[in-house]
Design a protein around this motif. Sequence first.
Motif, mmCIF file in Angstrom:
data_model
loop_
_atom_site.group_PDB
_atom_site.id
_atom_site.type_symbol
_atom_site.label_atom_id
_atom_site.label_comp_id
_atom_site.label_asym_id
_atom_site.label_seq_id
_atom_site.Cartn_x
_atom_site.Cartn_y
_atom_site.Cartn_z
ATOM 1 N N ASN A 51 -25.066 22.742 -12.740
ATOM 2 C CA ASN A 51 -25.094 21.840 -12.792
ATOM 3 C C ASN A 51 -25.364 21.334 -11.302
ATOM 4 O O ASN A 51 -25.703 20.016 -10.633
ATOM 5 C CB ASN A 51 -22.957 20.800 -12.889
ATOM 6 C CG ASN A 51 -23.601 20.673 -14.461
ATOM 7 O OD1 ASN A 51 -24.686 21.225 -15.204
ATOM 8 N ND2 ASN A 51 -22.738 20.418 -14.752
ATOM 9 N N SER A 55 -28.131 18.765 -10.259
ATOM 10 C CA SER A 55 -27.563 17.268 -9.321
ATOM 11 C C SER A 55 -28.177 17.635 -8.085
ATOM 12 O O SER A 55 -28.936 16.785 -7.682
ATOM 13 C CB SER A 55 -25.872 17.465 -9.661
ATOM 14 O OG SER A 55 -25.867 16.257 -9.341
ATOM 15 N N SER A 199 -26.278 15.405 -14.539
ATOM 16 C CA SER A 199 -26.831 16.936 -14.541
ATOM 17 C C SER A 199 -25.791 16.970 -16.492
ATOM 18 O O SER A 199 -25.760 16.185 -16.998
ATOM 19 C CB SER A 199 -25.472 18.242 -14.454
ATOM 20 O OG SER A 199 -24.087 17.795 -15.077
#
Length: 252
Positions: A51, A55, A199
């Motif tokens: 993530n 991101s 995400s």
Amino acid sequence: MSTRRKKIYEGKGKILFEGPEPGTLIQYFKDDTTAFNNEKKAVLEGKGVINNRISEYFMIRLNTIGIQNHFIRRLNLREQLIRELEIIPLQVVVRNAAAGSLSNRFGLPEGQALPRSIIEFYLKDEKLSNPMVTEEHITAFNWANTQEIDDMMALSLRINDFLSGAFGAVGINLIDFKLEFGRLWENDFSRVILADEISPDSCRLWDSQTLEKMDKDRFRRDLGDVIESYTEVARRLGIMKEMPTVIQGGLH
Ligand code: TMP
Ligand code: ASP
């Protein structure tokens, strides 16, 4: 993880530490995964690493198309340096097709296209299970003003166009997603800036061909292969080619 830093805030999936300079924070991505307001919990090894990278990828790309956000730079596998913002206590959900709570609320089959993209606001208050709110509530209780609501809606639609295109190009349908915003103050003026993360935890992503879920619904609904699916999202976006060894290495 260093324990000498001052912890500013700990959420379910992330921790914020004091940053190296005033006005900055360090955002740490945990492997902890929760759903249904903490009813369901697990530690999914490697999730925070994936993530963090996904991101980072979107925040950098959004910045290049003029959508300012809190991301400054990634520091390591699990951490990024971010700008400290005054967080607006709302979750902004953008929906392109029916799913989740919208399907439940209106009895719509999941995947049914919506006549147009729909934006919803939820209050960020876990004790109240993040209730949906209208602009009336938001302005009456001063969570944001009308200009900020307009800014959040305009930004959300631009982000939706960008993300839909980016995912569409790699065979993924963006069904819906959640954003959070904050205020960046400069003297007496503030600007609304994108915060938090983008995400598979905060989006619904379906494979365009098979309609298979590639997001947190795999965890919510016990579909299995959560990390494998998140990794596949990263792989298709052209990031995280080294991911399998990272997971096996069990880095924390
Ligand atoms: P929902 O269908 O449960 O309302 O969720 C809509 C989208 O928002 C979905 O992509 C998941 C995301 N979401 C979060 O990221 N955090 C939350 O707390 C909630 C309720 C939803
Ligand atoms: N993020 C929310 C929670 O942890 C809801 C969800 O994602 O299902 O409760």
